[in-house]
Design a protein around this motif. Structure first.
Motif, PDB file in Angstrom:
ATOM      1  N   TYR A   1       0.630  -1.149  -0.165  1.00  0.00           N
ATOM      2  CA  TYR A   1       0.163  -0.104   0.010  1.00  0.00           C
ATOM      3  C   TYR A   1       0.939   1.403  -0.204  1.00  0.00           C
ATOM      4  O   TYR A   1       1.863   1.387   0.463  1.00  0.00           O
ATOM      5  CB  TYR A   1      -0.841   0.074   1.252  1.00  0.00           C
ATOM      6  CG  TYR A   1      -2.016  -0.796   1.070  1.00  0.00           C
ATOM      7  CD1 TYR A   1      -2.129  -2.010   0.824  1.00  0.00           C
ATOM      8  CD2 TYR A   1      -3.517  -0.273   1.419  1.00  0.00           C
ATOM      9  CE1 TYR A   1      -3.343  -2.948   0.715  1.00  0.00           C
ATOM     10  CE2 TYR A   1      -4.627  -1.115   1.424  1.00  0.00           C
ATOM     11  CZ  TYR A   1      -4.358  -2.460   0.876  1.00  0.00           C
ATOM     12  OH  TYR A   1      -5.652  -3.338   0.850  1.00  0.00           O
TER      13      TYR A   1
ATOM     14  N   TYR B   1      -1.767  12.326   6.912  1.00  0.00           N
ATOM     15  CA  TYR B   1      -2.747  13.615   6.587  1.00  0.00           C
ATOM     16  C   TYR B   1      -2.818  14.351   7.934  1.00  0.00           C
ATOM     17  O   TYR B   1      -2.351  13.787   9.071  1.00  0.00           O
ATOM     18  CB  TYR B   1      -4.029  13.030   6.154  1.00  0.00           C
ATOM     19  CG  TYR B   1      -4.052  12.425   4.796  1.00  0.00           C
ATOM     20  CD1 TYR B   1      -3.559  11.326   4.558  1.00  0.00           C
ATOM     21  CD2 TYR B   1      -4.503  13.240   3.785  1.00  0.00           C
ATOM     22  CE1 TYR B   1      -3.637  10.732   3.295  1.00  0.00           C
ATOM     23  CE2 TYR B   1      -4.828  12.492   2.610  1.00  0.00           C
ATOM     24  CZ  TYR B   1      -4.055  11.461   2.273  1.00  0.00           C
ATOM     25  OH  TYR B   1      -4.204  10.983   0.957  1.00  0.00           O
TER      26      TYR B   1
ATOM     27  N   LEU C   1       3.506  11.692   1.205  1.00  0.00           N
ATOM     28  CA  LEU C   1       3.049  10.397   0.753  1.00  0.00           C
ATOM     29  C   LEU C   1       4.171   9.511   0.430  1.00  0.00           C
ATOM     30  O   LEU C   1       5.013  10.200  -0.270  1.00  0.00           O
ATOM     31  CB  LEU C   1       1.928  10.458  -0.416  1.00  0.00           C
ATOM     32  CG  LEU C   1       1.473   9.217  -0.918  1.00  0.00           C
ATOM     33  CD1 LEU C   1       0.637   8.550  -0.180  1.00  0.00           C
ATOM     34  CD2 LEU C   1       0.654   9.519  -2.362  1.00  0.00           C
TER      35      LEU C   1
ATOM     36  N   THR D   1       5.319   5.619  -1.417  1.00  0.00           N
ATOM     37  CA  THR D   1       4.842   4.755  -2.133  1.00  0.00           C
ATOM     38  C   THR D   1       6.310   3.905  -2.659  1.00  0.00           C
ATOM     39  O   THR D   1       7.496   4.136  -2.233  1.00  0.00           O
ATOM     40  CB  THR D   1       4.189   5.026  -3.746  1.00  0.00           C
ATOM     41  OG1 THR D   1       5.320   5.530  -4.483  1.00  0.00           O
ATOM     42  CG2 THR D   1       3.291   6.349  -3.494  1.00  0.00           C
TER      43      THR D   1
ATOM     44  N   ASN E   1      -2.315   6.816   7.000  1.00  0.00           N
ATOM     45  CA  ASN E   1      -3.171   6.478   5.923  1.00  0.00           C
ATOM     46  C   ASN E   1      -2.587   5.341   4.951  1.00  0.00           C
ATOM     47  O   ASN E   1      -1.372   5.563   4.644  1.00  0.00           O
ATOM     48  CB  ASN E   1      -4.014   7.432   5.266  1.00  0.00           C
ATOM     49  CG  ASN E   1      -4.834   6.920   3.783  1.00  0.00           C
ATOM     50  OD1 ASN E   1      -4.278   6.718   2.940  1.00  0.00           O
ATOM     51  ND2 ASN E   1      -6.064   6.685   4.228  1.00  0.00           N
TER      52      ASN E   1
ATOM     53  N   ARG F   1      -3.374   3.003   1.528  1.00  0.00           N
ATOM     54  CA  ARG F   1      -4.278   3.110   0.375  1.00  0.00           C
ATOM     55  C   ARG F   1      -3.737   2.574  -0.785  1.00  0.00           C
ATOM     56  O   ARG F   1      -2.506   2.424  -1.219  1.00  0.00           O
ATOM     57  CB  ARG F   1      -4.441   4.706   0.055  1.00  0.00           C
ATOM     58  CG  ARG F   1      -5.415   4.719  -1.136  1.00  0.00           C
ATOM     59  CD  ARG F   1      -5.839   6.312  -1.470  1.00  0.00           C
ATOM     60  NE  ARG F   1      -6.395   6.854  -0.146  1.00  0.00           N
ATOM     61  CZ  ARG F   1      -6.692   8.155  -0.070  1.00  0.00           C
ATOM     62  NH1 ARG F   1      -6.564   8.892  -1.074  1.00  0.00           N
ATOM     63  NH2 ARG F   1      -7.496   8.523   1.142  1.00  0.00           N
ATOM     64  N   LYS F   2      -4.554   1.510  -1.231  1.00  0.00           N
ATOM     65  CA  LYS F   2      -4.339   0.858  -2.536  1.00  0.00           C
ATOM     66  C   LYS F   2      -5.809   0.749  -3.240  1.00  0.00           C
ATOM     67  O   LYS F   2      -6.791   0.073  -2.648  1.00  0.00           O
ATOM     68  CB  LYS F   2      -3.700  -0.365  -2.183  1.00  0.00           C
ATOM     69  CG  LYS F   2      -3.457  -1.180  -3.396  1.00  0.00           C
ATOM     70  CD  LYS F   2      -2.959  -2.703  -2.921  1.00  0.00           C
ATOM     71  CE  LYS F   2      -2.496  -3.468  -4.226  1.00  0.00           C
ATOM     72  NZ  LYS F   2      -1.959  -4.915  -3.785  1.00  0.00           N
TER      73      LYS F   2
ATOM     74  N   SER G   1      -8.871   2.116   1.536  1.00  0.00           N
ATOM     75  CA  SER G   1      -8.235   3.042   2.320  1.00  0.00           C
ATOM     76  C   SER G   1      -8.327   2.859   3.884  1.00  0.00           C
ATOM     77  O   SER G   1      -9.736   2.611   4.495  1.00  0.00           O
ATOM     78  CB  SER G   1      -8.790   4.358   1.962  1.00  0.00           C
ATOM     79  OG  SER G   1      -8.178   5.737   2.659  1.00  0.00           O
ATOM     80  N   TYR G   2      -7.256   2.733   4.540  1.00  0.00           N
ATOM     81  CA  TYR G   2      -7.366   2.654   6.081  1.00  0.00           C
ATOM     82  C   TYR G   2      -6.673   3.732   6.831  1.00  0.00           C
ATOM     83  O   TYR G   2      -5.769   4.260   6.421  1.00  0.00           O
ATOM     84  CB  TYR G   2      -6.801   1.292   6.326  1.00  0.00           C
ATOM     85  CG  TYR G   2      -7.189   0.204   5.733  1.00  0.00           C
ATOM     86  CD1 TYR G   2      -6.402  -0.321   4.561  1.00  0.00           C
ATOM     87  CD2 TYR G   2      -8.433  -0.400   6.203  1.00  0.00           C
ATOM     88  CE1 TYR G   2      -7.059  -1.477   4.100  1.00  0.00           C
ATOM     89  CE2 TYR G   2      -8.967  -1.666   5.481  1.00  0.00           C
ATOM     90  CZ  TYR G   2      -8.246  -2.080   4.298  1.00  0.00           C
ATOM     91  OH  TYR G   2      -8.851  -3.282   3.712  1.00  0.00           O
ATOM     92  N   TRP G   3      -7.208   3.986   7.823  1.00  0.00           N
ATOM     93  CA  TRP G   3      -6.734   5.185   8.745  1.00  0.00           C
ATOM     94  C   TRP G   3      -6.346   4.707  10.233  1.00  0.00           C
ATOM     95  O   TRP G   3      -6.867   4.118  10.544  1.00  0.00           O
ATOM     96  CB  TRP G   3      -8.047   6.331   8.893  1.00  0.00           C
ATOM     97  CG  TRP G   3      -8.322   6.787   7.551  1.00  0.00           C
ATOM     98  CD1 TRP G   3      -9.278   6.554   6.807  1.00  0.00           C
ATOM     99  CD2 TRP G   3      -7.712   8.151   7.019  1.00  0.00           C
ATOM    100  NE1 TRP G   3      -9.381   7.371   5.445  1.00  0.00           N
ATOM    101  CE2 TRP G   3      -8.506   8.282   5.868  1.00  0.00           C
ATOM    102  CE3 TRP G   3      -6.733   8.912   7.275  1.00  0.00           C
ATOM    103  CZ2 TRP G   3      -8.079   9.158   4.969  1.00  0.00           C
ATOM    104  CZ3 TRP G   3      -6.196   9.813   6.484  1.00  0.00           C
ATOM    105  CH2 TRP G   3      -7.107  10.208   5.173  1.00  0.00           C
TER     106      TRP G   3
END
Length: 114
Positions: free
Chosen positions: A32, A37, A50, A52, A95, A97-98, A102-104
Protein backbone atom coordinates in the motif's frame (compact mmCIF):
# COMPACT_ATOMS: atom_id res chain seq x y z
CA UNK A 1 -10.09 -5.15 10.63
CA UNK A 2 -6.91 -3.39 9.57
CA UNK A 3 -5.25 -1.40 12.32
CA UNK A 4 -2.74 1.34 11.83
CA UNK A 5 -1.15 2.17 15.16
CA UNK A 6 0.16 5.69 15.52
CA UNK A 7 2.50 7.03 18.16
CA UNK A 8 4.17 10.33 18.84
CA UNK A 9 2.50 13.68 18.98
CA UNK A 10 2.08 16.11 21.81
CA UNK A 11 3.13 19.65 22.56
CA UNK A 12 6.21 21.25 21.07
CA UNK A 13 7.49 24.80 20.89
CA UNK A 14 7.76 26.65 17.58
CA UNK A 15 10.98 25.72 15.85
CA UNK A 16 11.07 22.36 17.56
CA UNK A 17 10.99 18.84 16.18
CA UNK A 18 8.77 15.82 16.59
CA UNK A 19 8.52 12.37 15.05
CA UNK A 20 5.34 10.46 14.39
CA UNK A 21 5.26 6.70 13.84
CA UNK A 22 2.69 4.46 12.19
CA UNK A 23 2.89 0.68 12.44
CA UNK A 24 0.98 -1.33 9.86
CA UNK A 25 0.28 -5.03 9.29
CA UNK A 26 2.69 -6.77 6.95
CA UNK A 27 0.00 -7.33 4.31
CA UNK A 28 -0.68 -3.62 4.17
CA UNK A 29 2.77 -2.20 4.55
CA UNK A 30 4.36 -4.07 1.67
CA UNK A 31 1.87 -3.13 -1.04
CA UNK A 32 0.00 0.00 0.00
CA UNK A 33 0.91 3.64 -0.42
CA UNK A 34 1.47 5.07 3.05
CA UNK A 35 0.74 8.66 3.87
CA UNK A 36 0.28 11.21 6.61
CA UNK A 37 -2.66 13.59 6.61
CA UNK A 38 -3.65 16.30 9.03
CA UNK A 39 -6.90 17.96 9.97
CA UNK A 40 -7.81 21.10 11.84
CA UNK A 41 -11.32 21.96 13.04
CA UNK A 42 -13.62 22.87 10.17
CA UNK A 43 -11.18 21.75 7.49
CA UNK A 44 -10.83 18.64 5.40
CA UNK A 45 -7.98 16.22 5.64
CA UNK A 46 -4.84 17.70 4.11
CA UNK A 47 -2.23 15.42 2.61
CA UNK A 48 1.08 16.11 4.31
CA UNK A 49 3.35 13.44 2.85
CA UNK A 50 3.00 10.27 0.80
CA UNK A 51 5.43 7.44 0.20
CA UNK A 52 4.98 4.69 -2.36
CA UNK A 53 7.32 2.09 -3.71
CA UNK A 54 8.78 4.57 -6.14
CA UNK A 55 8.06 8.10 -5.01
CA UNK A 56 7.73 10.54 -2.15
CA UNK A 57 5.55 13.62 -2.23
CA UNK A 58 5.02 16.47 0.19
CA UNK A 59 2.56 19.28 0.61
CA UNK A 60 4.15 22.59 -0.35
CA UNK A 61 3.62 23.86 3.17
CA UNK A 62 5.94 21.23 4.67
CA UNK A 63 8.58 20.80 1.98
CA UNK A 64 12.07 21.13 3.40
CA UNK A 65 10.80 20.71 6.97
CA UNK A 66 9.10 17.30 7.07
CA UNK A 67 10.51 13.96 6.01
CA UNK A 68 8.53 10.76 5.48
CA UNK A 69 10.36 7.45 5.64
CA UNK A 70 9.66 3.79 6.11
CA UNK A 71 11.36 0.96 7.96
CA UNK A 72 10.51 -2.25 6.13
CA UNK A 73 11.78 -4.47 8.93
CA UNK A 74 9.57 -2.78 11.51
CA UNK A 75 6.63 -2.25 9.13
CA UNK A 76 6.57 1.34 10.28
CA UNK A 77 6.26 4.67 8.52
CA UNK A 78 7.69 7.78 10.14
CA UNK A 79 7.05 11.47 9.77
CA UNK A 80 9.96 13.56 11.01
CA UNK A 81 8.81 17.11 11.53
CA UNK A 82 11.40 19.86 11.98
CA UNK A 83 11.13 23.63 12.26
CA UNK A 84 7.57 23.27 13.43
CA UNK A 85 5.25 26.23 13.17
CA UNK A 86 2.03 27.04 15.01
CA UNK A 87 0.13 26.46 11.77
CA UNK A 88 1.31 22.83 11.84
CA UNK A 89 -1.00 22.30 14.80
CA UNK A 90 -3.50 19.61 13.83
CA UNK A 91 -4.57 16.05 14.35
CA UNK A 92 -2.27 13.90 12.23
CA UNK A 93 -3.54 10.68 10.70
CA UNK A 94 -1.69 7.80 9.14
CA UNK A 95 -3.28 6.37 5.99
CA UNK A 96 -2.73 3.26 3.89
CA UNK A 97 -4.24 3.27 0.41
CA UNK A 98 -4.41 0.92 -2.54
CA UNK A 99 -6.96 0.97 -5.31
CA UNK A 100 -10.37 1.35 -3.61
CA UNK A 101 -9.09 0.42 -0.15
CA UNK A 102 -8.17 3.03 2.42
CA UNK A 103 -7.37 2.59 6.10
CA UNK A 104 -6.80 5.21 8.77
CA UNK A 105 -5.02 5.39 12.07
CA UNK A 106 -6.71 6.78 15.15
CA UNK A 107 -5.07 10.18 14.83
CA UNK A 108 -2.59 11.93 17.10
CA UNK A 109 -2.67 15.54 18.20
CA UNK A 110 0.30 17.75 17.42
CA UNK A 111 0.26 21.16 19.05
CA UNK A 112 2.91 23.76 18.26
CA UNK A 113 2.76 26.51 20.83
CA UNK A 114 4.71 28.40 23.44
Amino acid sequence: QVQLVESGGGLVQPGGSMRLSCAAPRSIFSTYAMGWYRQTPGKQHELVALITGSSINYADSVKGRFTISRDNAKKTVYLQMNSLKPEDTAVYYCNARKDFFSYWGQGTQVTVST
